[in-house]
Design a protein around this motif. Structure first.
Motif, PDB file in Angstrom:
ATOM      1  N   UNK A 186      -1.611   0.425   3.193  1.00  0.00           N
ATOM      2  CA  UNK A 186      -1.003  -0.910   3.230  1.00  0.00           C
ATOM      3  C   UNK A 186      -1.457  -1.666   1.990  1.00  0.00           C
ATOM      4  N   UNK A 187      -0.549  -1.868   1.066  1.00  0.00           N
ATOM      5  CA  UNK A 187      -0.939  -2.549  -0.166  1.00  0.00           C
ATOM      6  C   UNK A 187      -1.705  -1.597  -1.058  1.00  0.00           C
ATOM      7  N   UNK A 188      -3.035  -1.717  -1.059  1.00  0.00           N
ATOM      8  CA  UNK A 188      -3.877  -0.886  -1.917  1.00  0.00           C
ATOM      9  C   UNK A 188      -5.045  -0.324  -1.131  1.00  0.00           C
ATOM     10  N   UNK A 189      -5.578   0.772  -1.624  1.00  0.00           N
ATOM     11  CA  UNK A 189      -6.757   1.386  -1.023  1.00  0.00           C
ATOM     12  C   UNK A 189      -7.500   2.128  -2.117  1.00  0.00           C
ATOM     13  N   UNK A 190      -8.768   2.444  -1.850  1.00  0.00           N
ATOM     14  CA  UNK A 190      -9.570   3.208  -2.792  1.00  0.00           C
ATOM     15  C   UNK A 190      -9.967   4.521  -2.127  1.00  0.00           C
ATOM     16  N   UNK A 191      -9.875   5.600  -2.898  1.00  0.00           N
ATOM     17  CA  UNK A 191     -10.337   6.882  -2.389  1.00  0.00           C
ATOM     18  C   UNK A 191     -10.859   7.709  -3.554  1.00  0.00           C
ATOM     19  N   UNK A 192     -12.095   8.154  -3.439  1.00  0.00           N
ATOM     20  CA  UNK A 192     -12.675   9.032  -4.452  1.00  0.00           C
ATOM     21  C   UNK A 192     -12.669   8.449  -5.846  1.00  0.00           C
ATOM     22  N   UNK A 193     -12.855   7.146  -5.953  1.00  0.00           N
ATOM     23  CA  UNK A 193     -12.860   6.495  -7.253  1.00  0.00           C
ATOM     24  C   UNK A 193     -11.485   6.208  -7.814  1.00  0.00           C
ATOM     25  N   UNK A 194     -10.447   6.403  -7.003  1.00  0.00           N
ATOM     26  CA  UNK A 194      -9.068   6.183  -7.425  1.00  0.00           C
ATOM     27  C   UNK A 194      -8.468   5.042  -6.618  1.00  0.00           C
ATOM     28  N   UNK A 195      -7.826   4.106  -7.290  1.00  0.00           N
ATOM     29  CA  UNK A 195      -7.083   3.052  -6.620  1.00  0.00           C
ATOM     30  C   UNK A 195      -5.665   3.542  -6.327  1.00  0.00           C
ATOM     31  N   UNK A 196      -5.258   3.416  -5.078  1.00  0.00           N
ATOM     32  CA  UNK A 196      -3.910   3.772  -4.650  1.00  0.00           C
ATOM     33  C   UNK A 196      -3.152   2.505  -4.313  1.00  0.00           C
ATOM     34  N   UNK A 197      -1.947   2.371  -4.827  1.00  0.00           N
ATOM     35  CA  UNK A 197      -1.111   1.201  -4.562  1.00  0.00           C
ATOM     36  C   UNK A 197       0.216   1.661  -3.973  1.00  0.00           C
ATOM     37  N   UNK A 198       0.549   1.154  -2.819  1.00  0.00           N
ATOM     38  CA  UNK A 198       1.818   1.492  -2.183  1.00  0.00           C
ATOM     39  C   UNK A 198       2.960   0.748  -2.866  1.00  0.00           C
ATOM     40  N   UNK A 199       4.057   1.463  -3.119  1.00  0.00           N
ATOM     41  CA  UNK A 199       5.252   0.840  -3.685  1.00  0.00           C
ATOM     42  C   UNK A 199       6.442   1.095  -2.770  1.00  0.00           C
ATOM     43  N   UNK A 200       7.474   0.291  -2.933  1.00  0.00           N
ATOM     44  CA  UNK A 200       8.644   0.387  -2.074  1.00  0.00           C
ATOM     45  C   UNK A 200       9.750   1.228  -2.670  1.00  0.00           C
ATOM     46  N   UNK A 201      10.805   1.364  -1.903  1.00  0.00           N
ATOM     47  CA  UNK A 201      11.980   2.107  -2.320  1.00  0.00           C
ATOM     48  C   UNK A 201      12.938   2.212  -1.145  1.00  0.00           C
ATOM     49  N   UNK A 202      14.027   2.928  -1.346  1.00  0.00           N
ATOM     50  CA  UNK A 202      15.000   3.131  -0.270  1.00  0.00           C
ATOM     51  C   UNK A 202      15.631   4.511  -0.446  1.00  0.00           C
TER      52      UNK A 202
END
Length: 292
Positions: A142-158
């Protein structure tokens, strides 16, 4: 419709020199690479962390073709894996499932992946489904998260045009999808767009994150009765992406492996050469690696 089927049932190869990417060598440790496995399944190593995206790990011909789509008489996957499924999984630190259609999260992946592996899903419904399949560490991105030193950002689409989503049964079958942006210090920002057509959400993500690497699902899959109105991107969208981020390396995937794709690697490569963007767009073979 075929998406009901999707929802209910659920080596290191040659390194490419791609734009500013470089080929792996014994003298230099590679800490950022994208490996095309098959279909939309890719493996991204980002620093010390490796993510497996949208694993479809079944043997060739394991599933019927997707009902109500182009070439539904063919069985999926159309081709085998370039290595064993165990080799695909080896070294994976976390799994990202952009959505739970069969060609992104299949029975074989569910059976073979460790049940305690960290796994990111797009929403609570997908997370609940994956937990019901026995996985214990399922996280909603949801939004952003951190895992293993990496920032993950969720993006949209259809997963298709507004015309398709105006058909209630199709809208339900196509469902929700996400993309993911990866960021880490000293690494090229990488955007996995996911199963989306060209949309404002994609344009906004390209503008916001200005990724240096874009993994684009470009098979132009089609539903019967809506020919010419694909449910994921195609060759023209590849050109649009290049024009939006002309300095990026675009890695084109999700071709040649499931029945409803209408665009092949060969056709995309021909188009890319015609447009003069072959130094920026690559359609790696199954198993091939792009290193940065």
């Amino acid at each position: 419709m075929f998406f009901k089927t999707l929802a209910s049932s659920l080596t290191l190869a040659t390194a490419l020199t791609a734009g500013s990417a470089f080929a792996a060598s014994g003298a230099q440790e590679v800490t950022h690479q994208v490996q095309q496995i098959r279909n939309a399944t890719v493996k991204i190593t980002y620093g010390d962390t490796t993510f497996l995206i949208d694993p479809m790990l079944a043997e060739q011909g394991a599933y019927p073709g997707f009902e109500g789509t182009y070439r539904s008489e063919l069985r999926n996957p159309l081709v085998g894996l370039p290595m064993s499924a165990e080799e695909v999984i080896e070294g994976t630190d976390a799994v990202i499932v952009t959505h739970t259609h069969l060609d992104h999260w299949d029975d074989a992946a569910q059976a073979l992946l460790p049940k305690n592996i960290p796994l990111f899903a797009q929403n609570a419904a997908d997370a609940e489904l994956i937990r019901s399949q026995g996985f214990s560490d399922v996280r909603v991105l949801e939004g952003s998260a951190e895992f293993g030193g990496v920032q993950l950002h969720k993006t949209g689409g259809q997963h298709g045009s507004d015309t398709l989503y105006a058909v209630p049964e199709l809208a339900q079958s196509l469902g929700e999808v996400m993309g993911v942006v990866f960021e880490a210090p000293g690494k090229k920002t990488t955007y996995v767009v996911g199963d989306s057509v060209w949309r404002d959400e994609v344009e906004r993500a390209l503008a916001q994150y200005n990724p240096q690497v874009v993994v684009l699902n470009t098979g132009a899959a089609e539903v019967t009765g809506f020919e010419g109105d694909p449910i994921i991107m195609g060759k023209e969208d590849t050109l649009r992406t290049y024009r939006a981020v002309p300095d990026a390396t675009i890695i084109a995937v999700h071709m040649d492996a499931v029945n409803h794709m209408t665009l092949s690697r060969d056709e995309l490569n021909d188009y890319v050469r015609e447009e003069g963007i072959e130094d920026h767009v690559f359609a790696p073979a199954d198993g091939e690696v792009v290193s940065f």
